[in-house]
Design an enzyme around this catalytic site. Sequence first.
Site, PDB file in Angstrom:
ATOM      1  N   TRP A 360      -9.649 -18.186   9.756  1.00  0.00           N
ATOM      2  CA  TRP A 360      -9.526 -19.384  10.595  1.00  0.00           C
ATOM      3  C   TRP A 360     -10.383 -20.537  10.064  1.00  0.00           C
ATOM      4  O   TRP A 360     -10.236 -21.675  10.502  1.00  0.00           O
ATOM      5  CB  TRP A 360      -9.885 -19.072  12.052  1.00  0.00           C
ATOM      6  CG  TRP A 360     -11.345 -18.782  12.300  1.00  0.00           C
ATOM      7  CD1 TRP A 360     -12.071 -17.742  11.821  1.00  0.00           C
ATOM      8  CD2 TRP A 360     -12.250 -19.554  13.106  1.00  0.00           C
ATOM      9  NE1 TRP A 360     -13.369 -17.796  12.268  1.00  0.00           N
ATOM     10  CE2 TRP A 360     -13.502 -18.902  13.059  1.00  0.00           C
ATOM     11  CE3 TRP A 360     -12.131 -20.713  13.868  1.00  0.00           C
ATOM     12  CZ2 TRP A 360     -14.625 -19.386  13.737  1.00  0.00           C
ATOM     13  CZ3 TRP A 360     -13.251 -21.187  14.547  1.00  0.00           C
ATOM     14  CH2 TRP A 360     -14.481 -20.541  14.473  1.00  0.00           C
ATOM     15  N   ASP A 361     -11.260 -20.237   9.136  1.00  0.00           N
ATOM     16  CA  ASP A 361     -12.120 -21.265   8.541  1.00  0.00           C
ATOM     17  C   ASP A 361     -11.294 -22.438   8.002  1.00  0.00           C
ATOM     18  O   ASP A 361     -11.721 -23.597   8.059  1.00  0.00           O
ATOM     19  CB  ASP A 361     -12.924 -20.689   7.367  1.00  0.00           C
ATOM     20  CG  ASP A 361     -13.700 -19.434   7.719  1.00  0.00           C
ATOM     21  OD1 ASP A 361     -13.407 -18.820   8.764  1.00  0.00           O
ATOM     22  OD2 ASP A 361     -14.574 -19.042   6.935  1.00  0.00           O
ATOM     23  N   GLU A 491     -20.056 -13.513  16.546  1.00  0.00           N
ATOM     24  CA  GLU A 491     -19.713 -12.109  16.308  1.00  0.00           C
ATOM     25  C   GLU A 491     -20.851 -11.152  16.666  1.00  0.00           C
ATOM     26  O   GLU A 491     -20.716  -9.948  16.474  1.00  0.00           O
ATOM     27  CB  GLU A 491     -19.282 -11.930  14.854  1.00  0.00           C
ATOM     28  CG  GLU A 491     -17.966 -12.626  14.545  1.00  0.00           C
ATOM     29  CD  GLU A 491     -17.617 -12.647  13.081  1.00  0.00           C
ATOM     30  OE1 GLU A 491     -16.434 -12.879  12.770  1.00  0.00           O
ATOM     31  OE2 GLU A 491     -18.527 -12.459  12.239  1.00  0.00           O
ATOM     32  N   LYS A 603     -24.848 -15.642  16.446  1.00  0.00           N
ATOM     33  CA  LYS A 603     -24.662 -15.727  14.991  1.00  0.00           C
ATOM     34  C   LYS A 603     -24.265 -17.144  14.576  1.00  0.00           C
ATOM     35  O   LYS A 603     -24.702 -17.648  13.553  1.00  0.00           O
ATOM     36  CB  LYS A 603     -23.590 -14.727  14.561  1.00  0.00           C
ATOM     37  CG  LYS A 603     -23.382 -14.641  13.065  1.00  0.00           C
ATOM     38  CD  LYS A 603     -22.236 -13.695  12.730  1.00  0.00           C
ATOM     39  CE  LYS A 603     -22.021 -13.596  11.222  1.00  0.00           C
ATOM     40  NZ  LYS A 603     -20.786 -12.854  10.894  1.00  0.00           N
ATOM     41  N   GLN A 604     -23.397 -17.754  15.349  1.00  0.00           N
ATOM     42  CA  GLN A 604     -22.941 -19.107  15.036  1.00  0.00           C
ATOM     43  C   GLN A 604     -22.544 -19.816  16.309  1.00  0.00           C
ATOM     44  O   GLN A 604     -22.374 -19.199  17.356  1.00  0.00           O
ATOM     45  CB  GLN A 604     -21.759 -19.079  14.083  1.00  0.00           C
ATOM     46  CG  GLN A 604     -20.470 -18.602  14.718  1.00  0.00           C
ATOM     47  CD  GLN A 604     -19.300 -18.646  13.755  1.00  0.00           C
ATOM     48  OE1 GLN A 604     -19.147 -17.767  12.931  1.00  0.00           O
ATOM     49  NE2 GLN A 604     -18.478 -19.669  13.862  1.00  0.00           N
TER      50      GLN A 604
END
Length: 764
Positions: A360-361, A491, A603-604
């Site tokens: 999906w990046d 994640e 994580k993000q």
Amino acid sequence: MNQDYIQPDAWSIIEEGFDKDRVKSSESLFSLGNGAMGQRANFEEHYSGPTFQGNYIAGVYYPDKTRVGWWKNGYPEYFAKVLNAPDWTGIDVEINGERLDLAACAEVRAFRRELHMKEGWYHRSFEAVLQNGTEVRVEARRFLSLDSDELGVIKYEVTPLNREAVIVFSPYVDAGITNEDANWDEKFWEPIETRHSSREAFVVARTYKTHFKVAAFMHNTLFRDAEEVCAEPVRTQVREDKVCLSYEIAAGRGERVTLQKLGGYTVSTNHEGDKLVAAAQEVVEAAVKKGYDALLQAQKKAWAEIWEMADITIEGDVKAQQGIRFNIFQLNQTYLGKDARLNIGPKGFTGEKYGGSTYWDTEAYCLPFYMATKNQQVARNLLAYRYHQLDKAIENAEKLGFTGGAALYPMVTMNGEECHNEWEITFEEIHRNGAIAYAIYNYTRYTGDDSYIPEKGLEVLIGIARFWKQRATYSTAKNKYVILGVTGPNEYENNVNNNWYTNYMASWCLEYAAAQVYRVKEQSAPDYTRVAEKTGVNDAEVLQWKETAGAMYFPYSETHGVNLQQDGFLDKELVKVCDLDSSQRPLNQKWSWDRILRSPYIKQADVLQGFYFFEDHFTREELERHFDFYEPFTVHESSLSPCVHSIQAALLDRMEQAYAFYLRTSRLDLDDYNREVAEGCHITSMAGTWMSIVEGFGGMRVKDNTLYFTPKIPAQWKSYSFKINFRGQVLKIHVKASGTEFTLEGDTPLEVVVNGNRTKIMPG
């Protein structure tokens, strides 16, 4: 500690001094690519120390059998991976009877390598003292042609320093290679044939299972000083998967001898399978006719054209300047938009991690870069890639029990089929469906191209909406629709209920798809009729989408005044990152997965990712409250995290924080923040670095078909500038502390809004 051996330089990546512990990291950082193929910066000569061999061909992959202890229905049967391709770069070198090997030399001095980003070439030089006492100087320059993307060029020079020497160059082409990450230690290449003459060699190999055929080739020319030497091989070694031609040449003390090696690949995706050698011979013939100097000049010219549009200049901060150019350079090495069958792997051509597949990046991070720095067709190709895989997305959803044309795009793919085998990613990280719909919206908003949705995009949006409608569950307890058992962008939380970002994205997708069905029906009746006949979409179904979207549940904390990352987030022990012992970082290398999942650490960007996508849906005060709540728990152990935080910190006028996040995202690999660059560079997050400047510091937005800017500048910079291609008009923005200058190319005025003031930019 982060690594700090890369020398600061505005246009080059430079390493000085030989250190065996840095070899793998540098193989990633100095890697080369031209959109069609790429390679890690492995030494041409034999190296017996730790190394990660890597040559890669775009679009060539292998379905490596999934390896799991307990099979579950719905698991993908294979994990697709980019293959370590046949190696055409190798040149064994023997000097006075001893093999040149930097791991075994008595001494290595004056070691230097440079990746010259402005001109697109890689150069390495060193002096070595061999065990036999011979001292030599070696210089090697390599580039992968942008003009002829099946061609690579190596110029390898050896000069004896203390005595005359007999030098044997043994260039080879070798298909007998394996992947670093093979699950079963299996071979992926089946040798088909070899051919050779005194100067050339061809090895044709075919991938098992997928049956891609590749001809790897080489052509060799020898020189003493500047004069070409007519040399016949003294040895020819032929295996079924390798050809090596050895040339012997005597050199006096101080006399330079050179091997020029042309090499590369012709592939069955672009040529008929039985004509690959003939196609390779044509590539060689054209390259020999041009000659080395002309090929290098063409390379410089091609990169100059890329930089003319894509460059971002930063005055007063060389590390920041080096960082952004490294990111832009690697993005262009990975994908140039010439071939709609290709996409952008998270590691590009720099390593095998993530299998070289599409994530999906691309839609979430890369599309804005390509929209603004290339022409519109390049971005359209990225969208068309998903349209052409819609049937596979519907198949993927069917395997999980969805019906009626619901589409679940894969988390990881080469051909549209899901090929990722971690349950919490493959089946739960369904937010990727939303990114694909968002990309269609983002493309339409930026380009003004209204033709894509009726032609292709509407079918994709219908499939995605059907998935979200079926994936949402009506909760009688909440009197709302909920989405259970998911993993959001963060994640470090798996199998959670009601991840806010996922629920918000689902609701938006349903509303957006409904709006586009209505728009196409009203404005493009023939397209609507065609799509309705194909998909069976009707008004009653669209009303159900809107009903589900309007009744979606969003977890919220009245106490903190924030949308909750997921239902159970406040049940965690909310210890901030600043109170963590630094020796525990990075968590993914120090903690068990169980411990990570029970922690509050992010994580993000997750909730904040939603605030980035849908900035206009929230007030500045809401953004500030959410930023202050979630950023202290964010460890940024995903490469995709710092850029989003940089953009939002800039929006909140927190320029020191925005600058720190920018530096982290732009130098993530150069400084190896996550201590994993040896595995390859983080290519897709590099587009986020570009966004950090253009959308973050530049404040660029598109609203109501108009460009908006709120330019800001970090205290560390004197100025910065960038160009964007907006609907065929090229605008240059130059920001200084004293003000912002706009320069418009072409002959049509452009209206923009700067700091809230509408103004007309005149051409020139």
